[in-house]
Design a protein around this motif. Structure first.
Motif, PDB file in Angstrom:
ATOM      1  N   ASN A 160       0.835  -1.210   0.000  1.00  0.00           N
ATOM      2  CA  ASN A 160       0.000   0.000   0.000  1.00  0.00           C
ATOM      3  C   ASN A 160       0.864   1.253   0.000  1.00  0.00           C
ATOM      4  O   ASN A 160       0.606   2.191  -0.755  1.00  0.00           O
ATOM      5  CB  ASN A 160      -0.904   0.018   1.233  1.00  0.00           C
ATOM      6  N   ALA A 161       1.888   1.271   0.862  1.00  0.00           N
ATOM      7  CA  ALA A 161       2.755   2.447   0.935  1.00  0.00           C
ATOM      8  C   ALA A 161       3.372   2.724  -0.437  1.00  0.00           C
ATOM      9  O   ALA A 161       3.406   3.875  -0.903  1.00  0.00           O
ATOM     10  CB  ALA A 161       3.843   2.238   1.988  1.00  0.00           C
ATOM     11  N   PHE A 164       0.818   4.134  -2.906  1.00  0.00           N
ATOM     12  CA  PHE A 164       0.330   5.501  -2.726  1.00  0.00           C
ATOM     13  C   PHE A 164       1.431   6.557  -2.687  1.00  0.00           C
ATOM     14  O   PHE A 164       1.166   7.717  -2.981  1.00  0.00           O
ATOM     15  CB  PHE A 164      -0.562   5.595  -1.483  1.00  0.00           C
ATOM     16  N   ASP A 188       4.264   6.648   4.790  1.00  0.00           N
ATOM     17  CA  ASP A 188       4.559   7.115   3.430  1.00  0.00           C
ATOM     18  C   ASP A 188       4.171   8.575   3.303  1.00  0.00           C
ATOM     19  O   ASP A 188       3.506   9.119   4.180  1.00  0.00           O
ATOM     20  CB  ASP A 188       3.810   6.259   2.390  1.00  0.00           C
ATOM     21  N   GLY A 192      -2.318  10.246   2.031  1.00  0.00           N
ATOM     22  CA  GLY A 192      -2.841  10.030   3.382  1.00  0.00           C
ATOM     23  C   GLY A 192      -4.279   9.531   3.352  1.00  0.00           C
ATOM     24  O   GLY A 192      -4.857   9.341   2.282  1.00  0.00           O
ATOM     25  N   GLN A 207     -12.791   1.116   0.273  1.00  0.00           N
ATOM     26  CA  GLN A 207     -11.704   1.937  -0.258  1.00  0.00           C
ATOM     27  C   GLN A 207     -12.090   3.398  -0.079  1.00  0.00           C
ATOM     28  O   GLN A 207     -13.266   3.714   0.026  1.00  0.00           O
ATOM     29  CB  GLN A 207     -11.474   1.639  -1.732  1.00  0.00           C
ATOM     30  N   VAL A 208     -11.098   4.272  -0.049  1.00  0.00           N
ATOM     31  CA  VAL A 208     -11.396   5.698   0.105  1.00  0.00           C
ATOM     32  C   VAL A 208     -12.049   6.180  -1.192  1.00  0.00           C
ATOM     33  O   VAL A 208     -11.458   6.076  -2.256  1.00  0.00           O
ATOM     34  CB  VAL A 208     -10.121   6.510   0.404  1.00  0.00           C
ATOM     35  N   GLY A 218      -7.034  -2.589  -6.859  1.00  0.00           N
ATOM     36  CA  GLY A 218      -7.003  -3.268  -5.566  1.00  0.00           C
ATOM     37  C   GLY A 218      -8.374  -3.810  -5.222  1.00  0.00           C
ATOM     38  O   GLY A 218      -9.371  -3.470  -5.859  1.00  0.00           O
ATOM     39  N   GLY A 220      -9.539  -4.007  -1.853  1.00  0.00           N
ATOM     40  CA  GLY A 220     -10.083  -3.509  -0.591  1.00  0.00           C
ATOM     41  C   GLY A 220     -10.065  -4.569   0.497  1.00  0.00           C
ATOM     42  O   GLY A 220     -10.723  -4.421   1.518  1.00  0.00           O
ATOM     43  N   LEU A 221      -9.298  -5.633   0.290  1.00  0.00           N
ATOM     44  CA  LEU A 221      -9.262  -6.709   1.287  1.00  0.00           C
ATOM     45  C   LEU A 221      -8.005  -6.671   2.149  1.00  0.00           C
ATOM     46  O   LEU A 221      -7.982  -7.186   3.259  1.00  0.00           O
ATOM     47  CB  LEU A 221      -9.331  -8.076   0.594  1.00  0.00           C
ATOM     48  N   GLY A 222      -6.939  -6.049   1.601  1.00  0.00           N
ATOM     49  CA  GLY A 222      -5.631  -6.080   2.264  1.00  0.00           C
ATOM     50  C   GLY A 222      -5.680  -5.664   3.728  1.00  0.00           C
ATOM     51  O   GLY A 222      -5.204  -6.393   4.606  1.00  0.00           O
ATOM     52  N   LEU A 223      -6.274  -4.522   3.998  1.00  0.00           N
ATOM     53  CA  LEU A 223      -6.244  -4.011   5.375  1.00  0.00           C
ATOM     54  C   LEU A 223      -7.162  -4.804   6.307  1.00  0.00           C
ATOM     55  O   LEU A 223      -6.880  -4.922   7.501  1.00  0.00           O
ATOM     56  CB  LEU A 223      -6.625  -2.525   5.404  1.00  0.00           C
ATOM     57  N   ALA A 247       0.194   8.639   5.012  1.00  0.00           N
ATOM     58  CA  ALA A 247      -0.408   7.686   5.950  1.00  0.00           C
ATOM     59  C   ALA A 247       0.657   7.099   6.867  1.00  0.00           C
ATOM     60  O   ALA A 247       1.795   6.885   6.461  1.00  0.00           O
ATOM     61  CB  ALA A 247      -1.094   6.567   5.182  1.00  0.00           C
ATOM     62  N   PHE A 249       0.832   3.837   9.425  1.00  0.00           N
ATOM     63  CA  PHE A 249       0.208   2.644  10.005  1.00  0.00           C
ATOM     64  C   PHE A 249       1.026   2.213  11.205  1.00  0.00           C
ATOM     65  O   PHE A 249       2.247   2.085  11.120  1.00  0.00           O
ATOM     66  CB  PHE A 249       0.143   1.509   8.978  1.00  0.00           C
TER      67      PHE A 249
HETATM   68  P1  ADP Z   1      -6.703  -2.133  -1.628  1.00  0.00           P
HETATM   69  O1  ADP Z   1      -5.343  -1.526  -1.478  1.00  0.00           O
HETATM   70  O2  ADP Z   1      -6.708  -3.443  -2.321  1.00  0.00           O
HETATM   71  O3  ADP Z   1      -7.743  -1.182  -2.122  1.00  0.00           O
HETATM   72  P2  ADP Z   1      -6.659  -2.224   1.260  1.00  0.00           P
HETATM   73  O4  ADP Z   1      -7.595  -2.879   2.208  1.00  0.00           O
HETATM   74  O5  ADP Z   1      -5.222  -2.564   1.347  1.00  0.00           O
HETATM   75  O6  ADP Z   1      -7.225  -2.537  -0.172  1.00  0.00           O
HETATM   76  O7  ADP Z   1      -6.817  -0.677   1.420  1.00  0.00           O
HETATM   77  C1  ADP Z   1      -8.118  -0.127   1.512  1.00  0.00           C
HETATM   78  C2  ADP Z   1      -8.083   1.331   1.134  1.00  0.00           C
HETATM   79  O8  ADP Z   1      -7.357   2.077   2.119  1.00  0.00           O
HETATM   80  C3  ADP Z   1      -7.357   1.621  -0.161  1.00  0.00           C
HETATM   81  O9  ADP Z   1      -8.175   1.401  -1.281  1.00  0.00           O
HETATM   82  C4  ADP Z   1      -7.030   3.092   0.029  1.00  0.00           C
HETATM   83  O10 ADP Z   1      -8.180   3.879  -0.218  1.00  0.00           O
HETATM   84  C5  ADP Z   1      -6.714   3.181   1.519  1.00  0.00           C
HETATM   85  N1  ADP Z   1      -5.254   3.078   1.778  1.00  0.00           N
HETATM   86  C6  ADP Z   1      -4.599   1.989   2.211  1.00  0.00           C
HETATM   87  N2  ADP Z   1      -3.280   2.251   2.393  1.00  0.00           N
HETATM   88  C7  ADP Z   1      -3.103   3.551   2.071  1.00  0.00           C
HETATM   89  C8  ADP Z   1      -1.966   4.436   2.068  1.00  0.00           C
HETATM   90  N3  ADP Z   1      -0.747   4.021   2.420  1.00  0.00           N
HETATM   91  N4  ADP Z   1      -2.169   5.723   1.671  1.00  0.00           N
HETATM   92  C9  ADP Z   1      -3.415   6.138   1.320  1.00  0.00           C
HETATM   93  N5  ADP Z   1      -4.517   5.364   1.315  1.00  0.00           N
HETATM   94  C10 ADP Z   1      -4.376   4.081   1.681  1.00  0.00           C
END
Ligand code: ADP
Length: 270
Positions: A160-161, A164, A188, A192, A207-208, A218, A220-223, A247, A249
């Motif tokens: 993710n870092a 973005f 990163d 943000g 996702q944002v 992506g 939207g499952l990673g986090l 951002a 974490f």
């Molecule tokens: P994905 O990356 O597959 O969309 P994640 O669950 O990893 O799914 O992330 C969910 C959402 O969180 C992303 O779509 C993004 O909107 C936001 N996000 C995650 N990491 C960052 C980051 N480092 N900087 C900005 N936004 C982030």
């Protein structure tokens, strides 16, 4: 008499409404279970052919006499098959987590070393995109974690870092320990995450909106996976604003496995 009749009628309606609610609740639960099972089945079915694609492709790529044009094409096939494999694995993980079927395998080892090894997967990417990538860890840090799941957590946060932070940006990974906890910060200098979204992005598929995420793709499952895996360790993960506006974490994991855990021998987990 009229009043007691109204009361009786109201009671009956209330009773019926309650029964309907209970029925709907049960139905929703069943559908949810079906959805989870469907994800698990489909992910499993998709992973097998992907493995069968990756095997021969890797074999040909290892051939030093491969024609350059064919090599370039096969590299594209491999990269995309790997990406698909990761997405499918994410789906399978979510299904396993939702069904409570994720099993932990704790080993005792050097978390600082493991962190540096995982972090180094991104060195060439950082170099190629002129990203200032700084990794700080103590020389050693003995901890009891599930090494494979720790790797999944860190790879997700780092990808993710890197997704973005713009080219020429900056990413920092810091590992420290205090009060029986390992603390891992991934920072990163990208766009943000707005304060109102800092909890929501941990929900599956979230996702944002309107941001650059859609553009970045992506699932939207990673986090969601990162949080579940952190919590399975008895730890936590949250988001803060980085001083740069990007951002930050913050992942905290206990240095010791839960009491009574049987530790596995080194090397069994990875
Ligand atoms: P994905 O990356 O597959 O969309 P994640 O669950 O990893 O799914 O992330 C969910 C959402 O969180 C992303 O779509 C993004 O909107 C936001 N996000 C995650 N990491 C960052 C980051 N480092 N900087 C900005 N936004 C982030």
């Amino acid at each position: 008499y009229a009043r007691s009749k109204t009361i009786a009628e109201n009671n009956l309606r209330l009773h019926q409404a309650n029964a309907e609610l209970a029925r709907l609740y049960e139905k929703t639960r069943e559908l949810d279970e079906l959805k989870t099972q469907f994800f698990a089945n489909i992910s499993h079915e998709l992973r097998t052919p992907l493995t069968l694609i990756l095997g021969p492709v890797g074999k040909h790529l290892a051939d030093p006499d491969l024609a350059p044009a064919l090599r370039r094409d096969l590299e594209v096939v491999e990269r995309n098959a790997r990406m698909l494999y990761r997405h499918v694995s994410d789906l399978l993980d979510v299904a396993k987590l939702e069904a409570g079927r994720m099993v932990m395998h704790y080993t005792e080892g050097d978390l600082a070393h493991l962190t540096r090894v995982i972090a180094s997967h991104f060195d060439s990417l950082a170099e190629g995109r002129c990203i200032r990538y700084v990794v700080t860890t103590p020389p050693t840090l003995t901890a009891q974690v599930d090494a494979e799941k720790y790797q999944r957590i860190l790879l997700n946060l780092l990808s993710n870092a890197f997704k973005f932070a713009g080219d020429g940006g900056a990413i920092q990974l810091r590992l420290t320990a205090a009060g029986g906890q390992a603390r891992i910060e991934v920072e990163d200098n990208g766009p943000g995450i707005p304060e109102a979204m800092r909890e929501q992005v941990f929900e599956p598929f979230r996702q944002v909106e309107g941001g650059s995420s859609r553009h970045h793709g992506g699932t939207g499952l990673g986090l969601a996976i990162v949080r579940e895996l952190a919590q399975l360790h008895g730890g936590s993960v949250r988001i803060d604003a980085a001083p740069s506006g990007g951002a930050l974490f913050i992942l905290e994991l206990p240095l010791l496995a839960p009491p009574g855990t049987q530790l596995q021998a080194q090397g069994e987990a990875l």
